[in-house]
Design a protein around this motif. Sequence first.
Motif, PDB file in Angstrom:
ATOM      1  N   GLY A   1       5.838  -4.266   4.176  1.00 12.53           N
ATOM      2  CA  GLY A   1       4.854  -5.107   3.509  1.00 12.53           C
ATOM      3  C   GLY A   1       3.900  -4.229   2.675  1.00 12.53           C
ATOM      4  O   GLY A   1       3.668  -3.123   2.918  1.00 12.53           O
TER       5      GLY A   1
ATOM      6  N   THR B   1       1.868  -9.131   2.900  1.00 10.74           N
ATOM      7  CA  THR B   1       2.868  -9.784   1.882  1.00 10.74           C
ATOM      8  C   THR B   1       4.350  -8.975   2.129  1.00 10.74           C
ATOM      9  O   THR B   1       3.966  -7.585   1.849  1.00 10.74           O
ATOM     10  N   GLU B   2       5.153  -9.330   2.263  1.00 15.59           N
ATOM     11  CA  GLU B   2       6.604  -8.881   2.324  1.00 15.59           C
ATOM     12  C   GLU B   2       6.565  -8.017   1.023  1.00 15.59           C
ATOM     13  O   GLU B   2       6.390  -8.778  -0.188  1.00 15.59           O
TER      14      GLU B   2
ATOM     15  N   GLN C   1       8.961  -7.080  -1.214  1.00 18.20           N
ATOM     16  CA  GLN C   1       9.516  -8.010  -2.619  1.00 18.20           C
ATOM     17  C   GLN C   1       8.828  -9.099  -2.815  1.00 18.20           C
ATOM     18  O   GLN C   1       8.779  -9.460  -4.137  1.00 18.20           O
ATOM     19  N   ALA C   2       8.467  -9.989  -2.031  1.00  9.51           N
ATOM     20  CA  ALA C   2       7.589 -11.248  -2.206  1.00  9.51           C
ATOM     21  C   ALA C   2       6.198 -10.754  -2.754  1.00  9.51           C
ATOM     22  O   ALA C   2       5.631 -11.438  -3.842  1.00  9.51           O
ATOM     23  N   TYR C   3       5.582  -9.630  -2.438  1.00  2.67           N
ATOM     24  CA  TYR C   3       4.426  -8.839  -3.060  1.00  2.67           C
ATOM     25  C   TYR C   3       4.716  -8.740  -4.798  1.00  2.67           C
ATOM     26  O   TYR C   3       4.097  -9.135  -5.533  1.00  2.67           O
TER      27      TYR C   3
ATOM     28  N   ARG D   1       6.770 -10.158  -6.744  1.00  2.84           N
ATOM     29  CA  ARG D   1       6.800 -11.391  -7.278  1.00  2.84           C
ATOM     30  C   ARG D   1       5.342 -12.120  -7.246  1.00  2.84           C
ATOM     31  O   ARG D   1       5.209 -13.015  -8.291  1.00  2.84           O
ATOM     32  N   LEU D   2       4.631 -11.775  -6.622  1.00  2.00           N
ATOM     33  CA  LEU D   2       3.215 -12.449  -6.453  1.00  2.00           C
ATOM     34  C   LEU D   2       2.305 -12.152  -7.507  1.00  2.00           C
ATOM     35  O   LEU D   2       1.635 -13.055  -8.068  1.00  2.00           O
TER      36      LEU D   2
ATOM     37  N   GLN E   1       5.045 -11.892  10.315  1.00  2.00           N
ATOM     38  CA  GLN E   1       5.288 -12.567   9.098  1.00  2.00           C
ATOM     39  C   GLN E   1       5.357 -14.022   9.314  1.00  2.00           C
ATOM     40  O   GLN E   1       6.380 -14.338   9.741  1.00  2.00           O
TER      41      GLN E   1
ATOM     42  N   ASP F   1      -0.048 -12.895   9.718  1.00  2.00           N
ATOM     43  CA  ASP F   1       0.429 -11.817   8.926  1.00  2.00           C
ATOM     44  C   ASP F   1      -0.145 -10.710   9.467  1.00  2.00           C
ATOM     45  O   ASP F   1      -1.387 -10.487   9.447  1.00  2.00           O
TER      46      ASP F   1
END
Length: 247
Positions: A125, A137-138, A140-142, A144-145, A161, A216
């Motif tokens: 993350g 934030t994980e 791949q999620a980051y 997209r964030l 998480q 987190d």
Amino acid sequence: MRSLRPRALLAAALLSALTACSGAGGLAVERVEAGGRLYTVAVVDLRRDTLRLHWKDPATGEPYRTLRAVRERMGRTGQNVGFATNSGIYAPGPRPLGLHVENGRTLVNVNNARSGGNFALLPNGVFWVKGERAGVTETQAYRRLNVAPTYATQSGPLLVQGGRLHPAFNRGGTSFKVRSGVGVCRDGQVRFVVSAGPVNFYTFAVFFRDTLGCPDALYLDGSISAYATPGTDTQFADFAGIWTVSR
């Protein structure tokens, strides 16, 4: 570039001399015991404290390498550093192994490695800071964030998480090392942690979740991890990224 020597006795001696420092709800550096283990915890309030990430000295273009070098440079411009610690896992150079953002500039891009040591023990993350906001934030999620942070570092594995421990951790894990990490907690504050002695990932993650109240949290590094306050400096190996907290 990892474990150089046992540190439990050294850390215990230094921690015994550590006193909490705080200011009207701002930075506090505390010794916290849980489950028979001792940790140094720096509590950062982004409404009052200034949290920055450093890699290279702008005057020379070379990595700072030491907490002392960063603190001395900031001190020359009137910035008093109350706490400093290592950032995420790094490569030779020293160079951050994953994402490194300073002052809104991406100096190292996201690393999508799926194998190779703790960094790639997925999910990993990103710890990011933007104004008075921070998050873990994980990876791949980051991506997209689209948060456009002021400062960010990537490391791995994620310790916690959304309140859940990393799926690879188990209570009986046999890898015991000094460890450091960072969490964003339910009270909105950031907490950096360096263990005083060896702990496994499970125990370290549970400390963030259950003792500190951080849903987190991100692992930063292992046996070389260190911190500095105005009266203490535990560093014995060079670093790439370095976090500082000042008022």
